[in-house]
Each structure stands twice: as structure tokens, then as C-alpha cells.
Design a protein around this motif. Sequence first.
Motif: not given
Length: 79
Positions: A1-10, A16-32
Motif C-alpha cells: 500500500m505504501l509503495a503504491d502511494a509513493l509511486e503515485h506521488l512520484v 517520465h512516469p513510466d520509468d518510476v519504480r518503487v521497490n519495497a523491502r522489509s528490514l529489522r527496523r521497518g520497511e525500506l
Amino acid sequence: MLADALEHLVRGIVDHPDDVRVNARSLRRGELLEVRVHPSDLGRVIGRNGRTARALRTVVGALAPQGSVRVDVVDVDRR
């Protein structure tokens, strides 16, 4: 959900909106969330003195349920 919202904002910011990519990774301290954009759009996403990137981090942080989200704008040359 957060990755989709960030991608929409960016996508609304860049030329060049077709070149926008947001990768979500889970880390110990939270999400990246890593944002990758076209090289010519990098300055638009970062903004003057980092203001746009800071605003994106603020909005995504407010949307986060736990509040521990890190947003990185990744340079294309970096891996």
C-alpha cells in the motif's frame, strides 16, 4: 500500500512516469522503499535542497501504520 502511494506521488512529479519504480523491502527496523526514476528526473524528485524528497518522506511516514518507514531515492548508476 505504501509503495503504491509513493509511486503515485512520484509519477505526478516526473516527466517520465513510466520509468518510476518503487521497490519495497522489509528490514529489522521497518520497511525500506527505494525509488528509481529516469536520470533526468532525479533532480525533480530530490528537489531544491532536498525539499521534495523530505516532503515525500513526511507524507509516506504519515501513511505508515507503524511509522517506521525509510524512503531512499536511488541513483540509477548505483546498485
